[in-house]
Enzyme design. Structure first.
Site, PDB file in Angstrom:
ATOM      1  N   ASP A  86       0.868  -1.185   0.000  1.00  0.00           N
ATOM      2  CA  ASP A  86       0.000   0.000   0.000  1.00  0.00           C
ATOM      3  C   ASP A  86       0.899   1.227   0.000  1.00  0.00           C
ATOM      4  O   ASP A  86       2.009   1.208   0.557  1.00  0.00           O
ATOM      5  CB  ASP A  86      -0.905   0.018   1.246  1.00  0.00           C
ATOM      6  CG  ASP A  86      -2.097   0.958   1.093  1.00  0.00           C
ATOM      7  OD1 ASP A  86      -3.240   0.477   1.010  1.00  0.00           O
ATOM      8  OD2 ASP A  86      -1.884   2.197   1.046  1.00  0.00           O
ATOM      9  N   ASN A 144     -12.751  -0.076  -8.928  1.00  0.00           N
ATOM     10  CA  ASN A 144     -13.847   0.346  -9.814  1.00  0.00           C
ATOM     11  C   ASN A 144     -13.522   1.583 -10.628  1.00  0.00           C
ATOM     12  O   ASN A 144     -12.689   2.379 -10.207  1.00  0.00           O
ATOM     13  CB  ASN A 144     -15.086   0.625  -8.943  1.00  0.00           C
ATOM     14  CG  ASN A 144     -15.873  -0.650  -8.678  1.00  0.00           C
ATOM     15  OD1 ASN A 144     -16.070  -1.450  -9.576  1.00  0.00           O
ATOM     16  ND2 ASN A 144     -16.318  -0.797  -7.444  1.00  0.00           N
ATOM     17  N   ARG A 157     -24.959 -12.109  -5.122  1.00  0.00           N
ATOM     18  CA  ARG A 157     -26.123 -11.437  -4.519  1.00  0.00           C
ATOM     19  C   ARG A 157     -27.413 -11.921  -5.181  1.00  0.00           C
ATOM     20  O   ARG A 157     -28.408 -12.180  -4.516  1.00  0.00           O
ATOM     21  CB  ARG A 157     -25.986  -9.915  -4.687  1.00  0.00           C
ATOM     22  CG  ARG A 157     -24.928  -9.330  -3.776  1.00  0.00           C
ATOM     23  CD  ARG A 157     -24.670  -7.858  -4.063  1.00  0.00           C
ATOM     24  NE  ARG A 157     -23.722  -7.311  -3.092  1.00  0.00           N
ATOM     25  CZ  ARG A 157     -22.909  -6.302  -3.325  1.00  0.00           C
ATOM     26  NH1 ARG A 157     -22.900  -5.705  -4.499  1.00  0.00           N
ATOM     27  NH2 ARG A 157     -22.101  -5.871  -2.381  1.00  0.00           N
ATOM     28  N   HIS A 188     -20.340  -4.226 -14.207  1.00  0.00           N
ATOM     29  CA  HIS A 188     -20.481  -4.269 -12.749  1.00  0.00           C
ATOM     30  C   HIS A 188     -20.935  -2.865 -12.363  1.00  0.00           C
ATOM     31  O   HIS A 188     -20.140  -1.991 -12.032  1.00  0.00           O
ATOM     32  CB  HIS A 188     -19.146  -4.622 -12.075  1.00  0.00           C
ATOM     33  CG  HIS A 188     -19.152  -4.380 -10.585  1.00  0.00           C
ATOM     34  ND1 HIS A 188     -20.042  -4.989  -9.733  1.00  0.00           N
ATOM     35  CD2 HIS A 188     -18.396  -3.569  -9.801  1.00  0.00           C
ATOM     36  CE1 HIS A 188     -19.829  -4.569  -8.503  1.00  0.00           C
ATOM     37  NE2 HIS A 188     -18.831  -3.711  -8.512  1.00  0.00           N
ATOM     38  N   THR A 193     -18.348  -1.775   0.973  1.00  0.00           N
ATOM     39  CA  THR A 193     -18.663  -3.203   1.099  1.00  0.00           C
ATOM     40  C   THR A 193     -17.327  -3.930   1.090  1.00  0.00           C
ATOM     41  O   THR A 193     -16.431  -3.558   0.341  1.00  0.00           O
ATOM     42  CB  THR A 193     -19.524  -3.708  -0.086  1.00  0.00           C
ATOM     43  OG1 THR A 193     -18.750  -3.636  -1.279  1.00  0.00           O
ATOM     44  CG2 THR A 193     -20.783  -2.891  -0.252  1.00  0.00           C
TER      45      THR A 193
HETATM   46  P1  NAD Z   1     -10.209   2.166   0.840  1.00  0.00           P
HETATM   47  O1  NAD Z   1     -10.191   3.633   0.674  1.00  0.00           O
HETATM   48  O2  NAD Z   1     -10.591   1.567   2.144  1.00  0.00           O
HETATM   49  O3  NAD Z   1      -8.769   1.562   0.472  1.00  0.00           O
HETATM   50  C1  NAD Z   1      -8.036   1.908  -0.658  1.00  0.00           C
HETATM   51  C2  NAD Z   1      -6.570   1.677  -0.336  1.00  0.00           C
HETATM   52  O4  NAD Z   1      -5.829   1.929  -1.545  1.00  0.00           O
HETATM   53  C3  NAD Z   1      -6.020   2.616   0.741  1.00  0.00           C
HETATM   54  O5  NAD Z   1      -5.396   1.854   1.770  1.00  0.00           O
HETATM   55  C4  NAD Z   1      -5.005   3.479  -0.014  1.00  0.00           C
HETATM   56  O6  NAD Z   1      -3.902   3.865   0.781  1.00  0.00           O
HETATM   57  C5  NAD Z   1      -4.605   2.520  -1.134  1.00  0.00           C
HETATM   58  N1  NAD Z   1      -3.983   3.219  -2.268  1.00  0.00           N
HETATM   59  C6  NAD Z   1      -4.371   4.372  -2.858  1.00  0.00           C
HETATM   60  N2  NAD Z   1      -3.522   4.693  -3.852  1.00  0.00           N
HETATM   61  C7  NAD Z   1      -2.586   3.712  -3.905  1.00  0.00           C
HETATM   62  C8  NAD Z   1      -1.448   3.472  -4.717  1.00  0.00           C
HETATM   63  N3  NAD Z   1      -1.096   4.321  -5.697  1.00  0.00           N
HETATM   64  N4  NAD Z   1      -0.728   2.360  -4.477  1.00  0.00           N
HETATM   65  C9  NAD Z   1      -1.057   1.507  -3.500  1.00  0.00           C
HETATM   66  N5  NAD Z   1      -2.130   1.671  -2.688  1.00  0.00           N
HETATM   67  C10 NAD Z   1      -2.881   2.760  -2.888  1.00  0.00           C
HETATM   68  O7  NAD Z   1     -11.150   1.611  -0.347  1.00  0.00           O
HETATM   69  P2  NAD Z   1     -11.867   0.178  -0.394  1.00  0.00           P
HETATM   70  O8  NAD Z   1     -13.190   0.261   0.264  1.00  0.00           O
HETATM   71  O9  NAD Z   1     -10.881  -0.850   0.047  1.00  0.00           O
HETATM   72  O10 NAD Z   1     -12.151   0.054  -1.978  1.00  0.00           O
HETATM   73  C11 NAD Z   1     -11.090  -0.132  -2.868  1.00  0.00           C
HETATM   74  C12 NAD Z   1     -11.585  -0.273  -4.298  1.00  0.00           C
HETATM   75  O11 NAD Z   1     -12.350  -1.468  -4.443  1.00  0.00           O
HETATM   76  C13 NAD Z   1     -12.501   0.869  -4.793  1.00  0.00           C
HETATM   77  O12 NAD Z   1     -12.189   1.181  -6.128  1.00  0.00           O
HETATM   78  C14 NAD Z   1     -13.881   0.253  -4.700  1.00  0.00           C
HETATM   79  O13 NAD Z   1     -14.829   0.878  -5.541  1.00  0.00           O
HETATM   80  C15 NAD Z   1     -13.553  -1.161  -5.139  1.00  0.00           C
HETATM   81  N6  NAD Z   1     -14.574  -2.172  -4.868  1.00  0.00           N
HETATM   82  C16 NAD Z   1     -14.848  -3.026  -5.874  1.00  0.00           C
HETATM   83  C17 NAD Z   1     -15.806  -4.014  -5.699  1.00  0.00           C
HETATM   84  C18 NAD Z   1     -16.106  -4.955  -6.857  1.00  0.00           C
HETATM   85  O14 NAD Z   1     -17.073  -5.729  -6.843  1.00  0.00           O
HETATM   86  N7  NAD Z   1     -15.301  -4.926  -7.909  1.00  0.00           N
HETATM   87  C19 NAD Z   1     -16.479  -4.138  -4.473  1.00  0.00           C
HETATM   88  C20 NAD Z   1     -16.139  -3.247  -3.447  1.00  0.00           C
HETATM   89  C21 NAD Z   1     -15.178  -2.263  -3.653  1.00  0.00           C
END
Ligand code: NAD
Length: 314
Positions: free
Chosen positions: A37, A123, A154, A178, A232
């Site tokens: 991270d 996303n 779901r 999605h 989520t």
């Molecule tokens: P979050 O904000 O809790 O975590 C994101 C993490 O990414 C943070 O720890 C941040 O420090 C890190 N980060 C940011 N830039 C970075 C970089 N350049 N290099 C490394 N790490 C970096 O967010 P979250 O709730 O964990 O969601 C993360 C992603 O997952 C979002 O895009 C969200 O929309 C997506 N998501 C997708 C689905 C799906 O079905 N595909 C479901 C839920 C969430």
């Protein structure tokens, strides 16, 4: 001699990344989980916490923090870096942020000679998976988005709940984006081998069931969860673990993930959620499920949304 280490790297130690790591570790899906991270202390904290699980697990899994230079021998790199959509935003509104982030991730990983599978969660997942495919130059089977895998779980849950059957006995997918435009080919949905639409017709208690409303519930429920808890994580974490297990164990399991279409369903040059056979090679093949002309139309419309946003990146 070469002993495969079954190593999974998770980029992004936020709620989705850390829950994914927990799911992989507690289910014992791989030999090694590495977390990266930009916020190094967050990654460090998650790693320390996870290391202390080992005593009570079925196997000893190595959990470590790392850097992009450590990705060369990874089997799967899961990208969860990004941020969930804010209240009132759609997943598509996070495109620019996610695209900028993945660019800084994929390039240094490819410099290590990485030849495993990218599994994209960030996303809008279909567009970002396509972007990672272009950036990495890897073959299409090695770049997979989680697509409609979570949405389909779901959907199965809602159908199972309606007919009082274990969701795992339901065969159903949502397909396409999605996101809000995803659709369900209801003509292919079965429960225990019986067509779901026949089950509805044969039982008067289901007279008022509205299929469009079920799909709307699937698309909205992520936001309902987001409203009350900010993101989520458990559903998607378990989904990523399931996809990883299918790949590492060479299962040939069919899961609706985001993959590049090259003629399937008469479509090309678009990443979208479709049923895919997953094994050690990644996305082995697309399963072209039957769709009625009306369902095909909805599917095409959903791909139009993905294409419109993909065009903004290249
Ligand atoms: P979050 O904000 O809790 O975590 C994101 C993490 O990414 C943070 O720890 C941040 O420090 C890190 N980060 C940011 N830039 C970075 C970089 N350049 N290099 C490394 N790490 C970096 O967010 P979250 O709730 O964990 O969601 C993360 C992603 O997952 C979002 O895009 C969200 O929309 C997506 N998501 C997708 C689905 C799906 O079905 N595909 C479901 C839920 C969430």
């Amino acid at each position: 001699m070469k002993i495969n280490r079954n190593k999974i790297v998770i980029v992004g130690a936020g709620l989705v990344g850390s829950s994914t790591a927990f799911s992989l570790v507690t289910q014992g899906i791989c030999d090694e989980v590495m977390i990266i991270d930009i916020n190094k202390s967050k990654a460090h904290g998650e790693v320390m916490d996870l290391c202390h699980c080992v005593e009570y697990l079925n196997r000893n899994i190595k959990v470590s923090e790392g850097d992009y230079s450590d990705c060369g021998d990874a089997d799967i790199v899961v990208i969860t870096a990004g941020a969930p959509p804010k209240s009132g935003q759609t997943r598509l509104d996070t495109l620019e942020l996610s695209a900028n982030i993945v660019k800084t991730i994929v390039e240094p990983i490819m410099e290590t000679g990485f030849d495993g599978i990218f599994l994209i969660v960030s996303n809008p997942v279909d567009v970002i998976a396509h972007y990672v495919y272009k950036l990495s130059g890897l073959p299409k089977n090695q770049v997979i988005g989680t697509g409609t895998a979570m949405d389909s779980a779901r959907l199965k849950y809602f159908i199972g709940d309606l007919v009082h059957i274990d969701p795992r006995s339901v065969h159903a997918y949502t397909m396409g984006e999605h996101g809000d435009s995803q659709m369900c080919p209801w003509s292919s949905v079965t429960v225990g081998g019986k067509k779901f639409i026949d089950i509805l017709e044969d039982n008067r208690e289901f007279d008022n069931v509205n299929l469009d409303e079920i799909v709307q519930r699937v698309t909205r429920v992520g936001f309902d969860i987001l409203e009350v808890k900010g993101t989520t994580c458990y559903g998607i974490a378990t989904t990523v673990a399931g996809i990883s297990k299918a790949i590492l164990n060479d299962e040939n399991k069919i899961i609706p993930v985001s993959t590049l279409l090259e003629g399937e369903f008469g479509e090309t040059d678009v990443f979208c959620g479709v049923p895919v056979i997953l094994n050690r090679s990644g996305a082995k093949d697309v399963v072209e499920v039957h769709m009625t002309p009306e369902e095909k139309e909805k599917f095409k419309k959903s791909l139009g949304v993905i294409r419109e946003y993909t065009k903004r990146l290249f």
